[in-house]
Design an enzyme around this catalytic site. Structure first.
Site, short mmCIF file in Angstrom:
data_model
loop_
_atom_site.label_atom_id
_atom_site.label_comp_id
_atom_site.label_asym_id
_atom_site.label_seq_id
_atom_site.Cartn_x
_atom_site.Cartn_y
_atom_site.Cartn_z
N HIS A 118 -12.77 22.63 15.93
CA HIS A 118 -12.67 21.57 16.30
C HIS A 118 -13.43 20.53 15.92
O HIS A 118 -12.83 19.14 16.28
CB HIS A 118 -11.45 21.40 17.39
CG HIS A 118 -10.55 22.21 16.76
ND1 HIS A 118 -9.42 22.75 18.14
CD2 HIS A 118 -9.71 22.61 16.04
CE1 HIS A 118 -9.15 23.09 17.62
NE2 HIS A 118 -8.83 23.45 16.55
N CYS A 147 -20.19 1.28 9.72
CA CYS A 147 -21.93 1.63 9.13
C CYS A 147 -22.40 0.24 8.08
O CYS A 147 -21.66 -0.34 7.83
CB CYS A 147 -20.96 2.47 8.08
SG CYS A 147 -22.35 3.76 7.07
N CYS A 149 -22.75 -0.13 5.14
CA CYS A 149 -22.01 0.54 4.24
C CYS A 149 -20.79 -0.30 4.29
O CYS A 149 -20.22 -1.21 2.80
CB CYS A 149 -22.00 1.86 3.52
SG CYS A 149 -20.71 2.41 3.83
N SER A 188 -4.43 27.48 25.49
CA SER A 188 -2.60 27.39 24.89
C SER A 188 -2.65 27.85 24.46
O SER A 188 -0.81 28.61 23.85
CB SER A 188 -1.83 26.15 25.14
OG SER A 188 -2.01 25.52 24.12
N ASN A 212 -6.42 33.28 32.08
CA ASN A 212 -5.51 32.12 32.01
C ASN A 212 -4.85 32.05 33.42
O ASN A 212 -3.93 33.26 33.82
CB ASN A 212 -5.16 31.97 30.18
CG ASN A 212 -4.05 30.37 30.39
OD1 ASN A 212 -4.23 29.71 31.03
ND2 ASN A 212 -4.24 30.12 29.49
N GLU A 214 -2.00 30.42 33.53
CA GLU A 214 -0.12 31.41 32.78
C GLU A 214 -0.31 31.51 31.25
O GLU A 214 -1.33 31.27 31.15
CB GLU A 214 0.22 29.19 32.19
CG GLU A 214 -0.20 28.20 34.25
CD GLU A 214 1.02 28.65 34.50
OE1 GLU A 214 1.72 28.49 34.97
OE2 GLU A 214 0.56 28.00 36.33
C1 BJW Z 1 -7.08 27.19 32.64
C2 BJW Z 1 -7.79 26.49 33.87
C3 BJW Z 1 -8.85 27.36 34.37
C4 BJW Z 1 -6.58 25.48 33.19
N1 BJW Z 1 -9.21 28.43 33.69
N2 BJW Z 1 -7.36 28.69 32.08
C5 BJW Z 1 3.93 23.72 12.97
C6 BJW Z 1 4.07 24.90 12.85
C7 BJW Z 1 2.02 26.00 13.29
C8 BJW Z 1 1.54 24.97 12.45
C9 BJW Z 1 1.58 23.75 12.49
C10 BJW Z 1 3.29 23.22 12.21
N3 BJW Z 1 2.64 22.02 12.33
C11 BJW Z 1 1.77 21.14 11.77
C12 BJW Z 1 1.04 22.49 12.09
C13 BJW Z 1 -0.91 22.72 11.63
C14 BJW Z 1 -1.20 22.89 13.02
C15 BJW Z 1 -0.90 22.79 14.26
O1 BJW Z 1 -0.94 24.05 15.16
N4 BJW Z 1 -0.15 21.82 14.74
C16 BJW Z 1 0.94 22.83 15.93
C17 BJW Z 1 0.20 22.33 17.16
C18 BJW Z 1 2.34 22.87 15.98
N5 BJW Z 1 -3.04 22.98 12.96
C19 BJW Z 1 -3.29 21.19 12.03
O2 BJW Z 1 -3.56 20.53 11.42
C20 BJW Z 1 -5.11 22.14 11.91
N6 BJW Z 1 -5.45 22.03 10.30
C21 BJW Z 1 -4.44 22.47 9.71
O3 BJW Z 1 -3.93 23.69 9.93
O4 BJW Z 1 -5.04 22.82 8.30
C22 BJW Z 1 -4.53 23.19 7.21
C23 BJW Z 1 -3.29 21.70 7.21
C24 BJW Z 1 -3.94 20.42 5.71
C25 BJW Z 1 -3.20 20.31 5.76
C26 BJW Z 1 -1.80 20.09 6.42
C27 BJW Z 1 -1.53 20.20 7.08
C28 BJW Z 1 -2.31 21.36 7.37
C29 BJW Z 1 -5.89 21.35 12.63
C30 BJW Z 1 -5.79 21.69 13.92
C31 BJW Z 1 -6.84 20.32 14.89
C32 BJW Z 1 -6.67 20.13 16.88
N7 BJW Z 1 -7.28 19.16 17.21
C33 BJW Z 1 -7.42 19.09 18.87
C34 BJW Z 1 -7.51 17.64 18.55
C35 BJW Z 1 -9.55 17.67 18.55
C36 BJW Z 1 -9.86 16.85 18.93
C37 BJW Z 1 -10.37 15.84 20.40
O5 BJW Z 1 -10.39 17.05 21.46
O6 BJW Z 1 -10.20 14.71 20.56
O7 BJW Z 1 -7.67 19.72 19.30
S1 BJW Z 1 -5.65 19.26 19.17
C38 BJW Z 1 -6.68 19.68 20.81
O8 BJW Z 1 -6.00 21.02 21.01
C39 BJW Z 1 -7.49 20.10 20.50
C40 BJW Z 1 -7.58 21.16 21.07
O9 BJW Z 1 -8.68 22.25 20.89
C41 BJW Z 1 -6.30 21.58 20.85
C42 BJW Z 1 -5.95 23.87 21.71
O10 BJW Z 1 -6.26 23.62 22.98
P1 BJW Z 1 -6.31 24.65 24.25
O11 BJW Z 1 -7.64 23.71 23.66
O12 BJW Z 1 -5.59 24.96 23.82
O13 BJW Z 1 -5.63 23.04 25.17
P2 BJW Z 1 -4.58 23.02 25.59
O14 BJW Z 1 -4.40 22.05 26.53
O15 BJW Z 1 -3.43 23.48 25.17
O16 BJW Z 1 -4.53 24.52 26.86
C43 BJW Z 1 -5.53 24.48 27.87
C44 BJW Z 1 -5.47 25.84 28.69
O17 BJW Z 1 -6.20 26.72 29.56
C45 BJW Z 1 -3.42 26.17 29.20
O18 BJW Z 1 -2.61 26.98 28.90
C46 BJW Z 1 -3.68 26.32 30.68
O19 BJW Z 1 -3.18 27.11 31.63
C47 BJW Z 1 -5.20 27.04 30.40
N8 BJW Z 1 -6.21 26.55 32.06
N9 BJW Z 1 -6.84 25.91 33.98
C48 BJW Z 1 -8.60 28.81 32.59
N10 BJW Z 1 -9.08 27.03 34.86
ZN ZN Z 2 -21.32 4.42 5.02
#
Ligand code: BJW
Ligand code: ZN
Length: 253
Positions: A118, A147, A149, A188, A212, A214
């Site tokens: 990501h 930029c 540009c 998650s 995790n 949870e």
């Molecule tokens: C601990 C702990 C400890 C706490 N030890 N554990 C419908 C169905 C399926 C898919 C889609 C849909 N509609 C749209 C989509 C696609 C979409 C998607 O998946 N959406 C779903 C949410 C519904 N995906 C996309 O759009 C992706 N691109 C794509 O599909 O391209 C094709 C496409 C092109 C054109 C049109 C349509 C499709 C791109 C996804 C980009 C995600 N970006 C983000 C932001 C990044 C920038 C930023 O940080 O600002 O990435 S979103 C955010 O979520 C971030 C993370 O990397 C990502 C995942 O989150 P993560 O890491 O799992 O964190 P949490 O908070 O959710 O979980 C934390 C966990 O830690 C918890 O379980 C806790 O219990 C645990 N924890 N303490 C161990 N100490």
């Molecule tokens: Zn530029």
């Protein structure tokens, strides 16, 4: 918590290991998660901030959010979980970190073979000409940096609806397809396509371990669910691996 004999045997015989990480591994460093109780998105809705339309509509708000997060991330340090994974890279013949995190903490902890699905919050680029900018160049007080540009600069992260970087994705898929063991840590498992990688590894024969506090949608497919914090469980797994490799080196003398 004691590890099962099956898990210890799988780790003992594994050559290819993948750590698939999410925001939870950085929680103990002080980086808020997205969806937990104190997750970022209890205060901000993702659709308002992490997509291109939102950025075009309200770049000031999105930049305010990223500037604040850049400052938090610049001040935190990798934790025991990140360091344990960096050490595992030196123990297994092949070890990859596939991370959804943008905080660069795996590399700062010493991991070398890292696939960032990501993007990386320390990088920025111009949406018109593609030129790259450092944080020093963009965090200069202007709300929305531009930029020379004339194009608008954005953080080099992947927003909803955007494609993942092709090379990182291809490398991550290959690593999952040949993995003997995959550790899914602190995610998650709801954001696709990343969330599909542990299942892809399982289909290719990998033993899936989830760490995790949870349960998640992956839990029912995991071969082992280690309920607890990454910063506590990963160093304990590392201790087992080190004891085993010490035993092996003595038996070779
Ligand atoms: C601990 C702990 C400890 C706490 N030890 N554990 C419908 C169905 C399926 C898919 C889609 C849909 N509609 C749209 C989509 C696609 C979409 C998607 O998946 N959406 C779903 C949410 C519904 N995906 C996309 O759009 C992706 N691109 C794509 O599909 O391209 C094709 C496409 C092109 C054109 C049109 C349509 C499709 C791109 C996804 C980009 C995600 N970006 C983000 C932001 C990044 C920038 C930023 O940080 O600002 O990435 S979103 C955010 O979520 C971030 C993370 O990397 C990502 C995942 O989150 P993560 O890491 O799992 O964190 P949490 O908070 O959710 O979980 C934390 C966990 O830690 C918890 O379980 C806790 O219990 C645990 N924890 N303490 C161990 N100490
Ligand atoms: Zn530029």
């Amino acid at each position: 918590m004691n590890f099962s004999d099956t898990l210890l045997a799988k780790l003992a015989s594994a050559c290819d290991v993948v750590a698939f990480t999410g925001a939870g591994i950085s929680a103990e460093s002080g980086v808020p998660t997205f969806r937990g109780n104190d997750g970022i998105w209890t205060k901000f809705k993702p659709e308002e901030l992490a997509n291109l339309n939102a950025f075009m509509r309200n770049p000031e708000l999105v930049w305010e959010w990223y500037s604040a997060r850049k400052k938090v991330i610049a001040e935190v340090q990798p934790n025991a979980g990140h360091y344990a994974l960096a050490e595992m890279e030196r123990i297994f013949s092949s070890f990859a970190v596939i991370t959804q995190n943008i905080d660069n903490l795996h590399r700062r902890a010493g991991s070398k073979n890292v696939f960032e699905l990501h993007g990386n919050i320390e990088r920025n680029y111009c949406m018109r000409c593609g030129r790259q900018f450092t944080d020093e160049q963009v965090l200069n007080g202007t709300a929305v940096p531009t930029c020379p540009c004339g194009g608008v600069i954005r953080p080099d992260v992947v927003w909803f609806g955007e494609l993942l970087p092709e090379d990182e994705w291809r490398g991550a898929e290959k690593a999952c397809q040949r993995a003997d063991v995959l550790l899914s840590i602190g995610t998650s498992g709801v954001v696709y396509p990343a969330a599909g990688l542990p299942l892809e590894a399982k289909r290719s024969g990998a033993f899936i371990v989830e760490i995790n506090p949870e349960p998640t949608p992956l839990t029912e497919y995991a071969d082992e669910f280690l309920q607890g914090k990454a910063g506590e469980i990963l160093p304990r797994i590392l201790d087992h691996l080190k004891t085993k490799s010490q035993r092996n080196s003595h038996s070779q003398v």
